[in-house]
Design a protein around this motif. Structure first.
Motif, PDB file in Angstrom:
ATOM      1  N   ILE A  64       0.862  -1.184   0.000  1.00  0.00           N
ATOM      2  CA  ILE A  64       0.000   0.000   0.000  1.00  0.00           C
ATOM      3  C   ILE A  64       0.896   1.232   0.000  1.00  0.00           C
ATOM      4  CG2 ILE A  64      -1.944   1.160   1.196  1.00  0.00           C
ATOM      5  CD1 ILE A  64      -2.456  -1.818   0.640  1.00  0.00           C
ATOM      6  N   ASP A  65       0.687   2.111  -0.986  1.00  0.00           N
ATOM      7  CA  ASP A  65       1.426   3.380  -1.019  1.00  0.00           C
ATOM      8  C   ASP A  65       0.457   4.513  -0.760  1.00  0.00           C
ATOM      9  OD1 ASP A  65       4.202   2.663  -1.889  1.00  0.00           O
ATOM     10  OD2 ASP A  65       3.056   1.690  -3.469  1.00  0.00           O
ATOM     11  N   LEU A  66       0.806   5.360   0.201  1.00  0.00           N
ATOM     12  CA  LEU A  66      -0.015   6.532   0.510  1.00  0.00           C
ATOM     13  C   LEU A  66       0.764   7.783   0.119  1.00  0.00           C
ATOM     14  CD1 LEU A  66      -1.188   5.647   4.152  1.00  0.00           C
ATOM     15  CD2 LEU A  66      -2.348   5.139   2.015  1.00  0.00           C
ATOM     16  N   HIS A  67       0.102   8.698  -0.604  1.00  0.00           N
ATOM     17  CA  HIS A  67       0.715   9.977  -0.966  1.00  0.00           C
ATOM     18  C   HIS A  67      -0.219  11.069  -0.505  1.00  0.00           C
ATOM     19  CE1 HIS A  67       3.317   8.452  -4.399  1.00  0.00           C
ATOM     20  NE2 HIS A  67       2.625   7.408  -4.020  1.00  0.00           N
ATOM     21  N   SER A  68       0.344  12.093   0.125  1.00  0.00           N
ATOM     22  CA  SER A  68      -0.474  13.282   0.418  1.00  0.00           C
ATOM     23  C   SER A  68      -0.729  14.012  -0.884  1.00  0.00           C
ATOM     24  CB  SER A  68       0.281  14.215   1.365  1.00  0.00           C
ATOM     25  OG  SER A  68       0.371  13.612   2.621  1.00  0.00           O
ATOM     26  N   ILE A  69      -1.969  14.473  -1.086  1.00  0.00           N
ATOM     27  CA  ILE A  69      -2.272  15.288  -2.280  1.00  0.00           C
ATOM     28  C   ILE A  69      -2.934  16.585  -1.816  1.00  0.00           C
ATOM     29  CG2 ILE A  69      -2.337  13.535  -4.107  1.00  0.00           C
ATOM     30  CD1 ILE A  69      -5.307  13.190  -3.621  1.00  0.00           C
ATOM     31  N   LEU A 123       1.785   9.297   8.492  1.00  0.00           N
ATOM     32  CA  LEU A 123       1.804  10.426   7.551  1.00  0.00           C
ATOM     33  C   LEU A 123       1.319  11.711   8.222  1.00  0.00           C
ATOM     34  CD1 LEU A 123       2.499  10.300   4.494  1.00  0.00           C
ATOM     35  CD2 LEU A 123       0.063  10.141   4.029  1.00  0.00           C
ATOM     36  N   TRP A 124       0.309  11.585   9.057  1.00  0.00           N
ATOM     37  CA  TRP A 124      -0.281  12.760   9.704  1.00  0.00           C
ATOM     38  C   TRP A 124       0.301  13.004  11.099  1.00  0.00           C
ATOM     39  CZ3 TRP A 124      -6.212  11.715   8.398  1.00  0.00           C
ATOM     40  CH2 TRP A 124      -6.394  11.877   7.010  1.00  0.00           C
ATOM     41  N   LYS A 125       1.308  12.181  11.463  1.00  0.00           N
ATOM     42  CA  LYS A 125       1.996  12.318  12.765  1.00  0.00           C
ATOM     43  C   LYS A 125       0.993  12.423  13.920  1.00  0.00           C
ATOM     44  CE  LYS A 125       6.193  14.567  11.016  1.00  0.00           C
ATOM     45  NZ  LYS A 125       5.885  14.694   9.578  1.00  0.00           N
ATOM     46  N   LEU A 126       0.046  11.496  13.948  1.00  0.00           N
ATOM     47  CA  LEU A 126      -1.017  11.559  14.964  1.00  0.00           C
ATOM     48  C   LEU A 126      -0.568  10.968  16.297  1.00  0.00           C
ATOM     49  CD1 LEU A 126      -3.991  10.478  12.667  1.00  0.00           C
ATOM     50  CD2 LEU A 126      -3.557  12.763  13.582  1.00  0.00           C
ATOM     51  N   GLY A 127       0.390  10.070  16.256  1.00  0.00           N
ATOM     52  CA  GLY A 127       0.899   9.478  17.499  1.00  0.00           C
ATOM     53  C   GLY A 127      -0.080   8.534  18.180  1.00  0.00           C
ATOM     54  N   ARG A 162     -12.295  11.674  12.082  1.00  0.00           N
ATOM     55  CA  ARG A 162     -11.825  11.755  13.476  1.00  0.00           C
ATOM     56  C   ARG A 162     -10.796  12.865  13.673  1.00  0.00           C
ATOM     57  NH1 ARG A 162     -13.979   7.111  15.939  1.00  0.00           N
ATOM     58  NH2 ARG A 162     -15.885   7.133  14.714  1.00  0.00           N
ATOM     59  N   PHE A 163     -10.049  13.180  12.614  1.00  0.00           N
ATOM     60  CA  PHE A 163      -8.989  14.187  12.732  1.00  0.00           C
ATOM     61  C   PHE A 163      -9.183  15.256  11.659  1.00  0.00           C
ATOM     62  CE2 PHE A 163      -7.555  10.114  14.316  1.00  0.00           C
ATOM     63  CZ  PHE A 163      -7.250  10.446  15.617  1.00  0.00           C
ATOM     64  N   PRO A 164     -10.320  15.976  11.728  1.00  0.00           N
ATOM     65  CA  PRO A 164     -10.671  16.901  10.645  1.00  0.00           C
ATOM     66  C   PRO A 164      -9.651  18.020  10.453  1.00  0.00           C
ATOM     67  CG  PRO A 164     -12.199  17.122  12.509  1.00  0.00           C
ATOM     68  CD  PRO A 164     -11.336  15.945  12.785  1.00  0.00           C
TER      69      PRO A 164
END
Ligand code: C5P
Length: 316
Positions: free
Chosen positions: A42-47, A121-125, A79-81
Motif C-alpha cells: 500500500i502506497d499513501l501519498h499526500s495530495i 503520515l499525519w503524525k497523529l501518534g 476523526r482528525f478533521p
C-alpha cells in the motif's frame, strides 16, 4: 513526510469456532488467526486537495466508497478533521497480490495499512490499541490485521490476545479464481442451521472463551507442536461452505496429502490451505494438487507463516 509505503499480509484462520449470537447481530467467535507471507503493498501519498482517492492494480477491486481502504481513510479524516484540512487529501495505491473475496482478509489488511499509514503520515501518534479501536469500527478482522502474527481473536473477532509466533511452518493456499463466498451469507446460513446449538448465556459464552484460550490448539501453539496444530485445525464455517461449494470440498480433499500436517478452509472461504513443516513439502503438495485438479481457474501459492501485521517498507 508526504508518502508512506506499507506491507499488508493476508491471514488464515487456524481455528474458527462460532460460539453464539451477539446483541449487535454479529456472532461471538473464538478464532486463532495467523498472518501469512502473501502481501499487498500500500502506497499513501499526500495530495493537495481534500479528496481521498483509491487506485488498485486489480481491476476487480472497487475504487469507490465501498472499498475498505477508502473507508479507513474517511474514518481518519472524520476523526482528525483539522489534520485532514491542514495536510490535504490522500491517494492510496494498492498493489494487490492477496486474492479478493477469498477468506484471507485482503480488504481488511488494506484498511489496516491505511490506518497505520495515515497515523504516520499525519503524525497523529496513536498507539496500536487506539488504532485497533478505530479498526474495529470498520470490520471485525481489521484489528488483527494491524498487529498480525499469531493471535487469539474473540468477541466479534476484534479482541486480540497475541500468541507465541510460530516459525517454520509453510502454507499451501488454493483458490478457484471464479469462486467467491459472501461472508454475511456464510454466517447467516450457519445461524439458520445451527443456532439451536448456540451458547446464549453471556457468562457461559465467557466460559467457552476461557476454554478455548486454555484449550488444545493454544497449548499446541505454546509448545510449538506442529503435528498437533495440524491435527487441531478447525473451522465451523466449513459445515456451510463445503456442501454448497463442491469444488472447495474437492480442493480440501486434494490438499490432504500424506505430507501435510493438516488442511482446512480459511475464514468463510473459498480459500483452502494446507500446512507443512518444510518448503520442499509445500511445493510437492502444490504440484500434487495441481496434478489432481486440472482446472485453469485454480490458483495455488506456496507461502509461510509471517510474524507481524502491518509494517512500513524500509527507507520509504
Ligand atoms: O465485520 P465484517 O464486516 O468483516 O463482517 C462481515 C459479515 O460477517 C458481517 O456483516 C456479518 O454478517 C458476519 N459476521 C458475523 N459475526 C462476526 C463477524 C462477521 O456474523 N463476528
Amino acid at each position: 513526510m508526504e508518502r508512506c509505503s506499507l506491507i499488508a499480509p493476508a491471514k488464515i484462520n487456524l481455528y474458527l469456532e462460532i460460539i453464539g449470537d451477539r446483541p449487535d447481530g454479529f456472532h461471538e467467535l473464538a478464532m486463532v488467526m495467523q498472518s501469512v507471507d502473501l502481501v499487498d503493498r500500500i502506497d499513501l501519498h499526500s495530495i493537495s486537495t481534500d479528496t481521498i482517492r483509491v487506485r488498485c492494480s486489480h481491476p476487480g477491486v472497487p475504487s469507490d466508497r465501498s472499498n475498505l481502504a477508502y473507508r479507513a481513510a474517511r474514518l481518519m479524516a472524520e476523526r482528525f478533521p483539522e489534520t485532514f484540512a491542514n495536510l490535504g487529501g490522500v491517494e492510496i495505491h494498492i498493489d494487490k497480490q492477496i486474492p479478493i473475496a477469498a477468506g484471507l482478509a485482503g480488504g481488511s489488511a488494506n484498511a489496516a495499512a491505511v490506518l497505520v499509514g495515515l497515523n504516520l503520515l499525519w503524525k497523529l501518534g496513536l498507539t496500536q490499541p487506539e488504532l485497533q479501536e478505530l479498526a474495529a469500527e470498520l470490520g471485525s478482522d481489521i484489528p488483527f490485521c494491524i498487529s498480525g502474527g499469531t493471535a487469539l481473536a474473540t468477541g466479534r473477532g476484534e479482541k486480540i490476545s497475541p500468541l507465541p509466533n510460530m516459525e517454520g511452518l509453510h502454507v499451501v493456499l488454493g483458490k478457484f479464481r471464479n469462486l467467491a463466498v459472501s461472508t454475511p451469507w456464510a454466517y447467516k446460513t450457519f445461524r439458520e442451521r445451527f443456532s439451536h446449538q448456540y451458547i446464549t448465556d453471556k457468562a457461559e459464552q465467557a466460559e467457552r472463551h476461557r476454554e478455548v484460550h486454555a484449550g488444545p490448539m493454544v497449548s499446541a501453539l505454546f509448545k510449538h507442536d506442529r503435528e498437533k496444530i495440524g491435527r487441531l485445525l478447525y473451522n465451523d464455517l466449513e459445515k456451510i461452505v463445503l456442501p454448497e461449494f463442491p469444488d472447495v470440498a474437492k480442493l480440501r480433499e486434494a490438499m490432504a496429502e500424506p505430507e501435510v500436517l493438516g488442511a482446512m478452509m480459511s475464514g468463510s472461504g473459498p480459500t483452502v490451505f494446507a500446512l507443512t513443516d518444510t518448503e520442499e513439502k509445500a511445493c510437492r503438495v502444490r504440484d500434487a494438487v495441481r496434478a489432481k485438479i486440472l482446472d485453469e481457474e485454480l490458483d495455488l501459492w506456496v507461502t509461510k507463516f509471517f510474524p507481524t501485521g502491518i509494517s512500513t517498507v524500509d527507507g520509504v
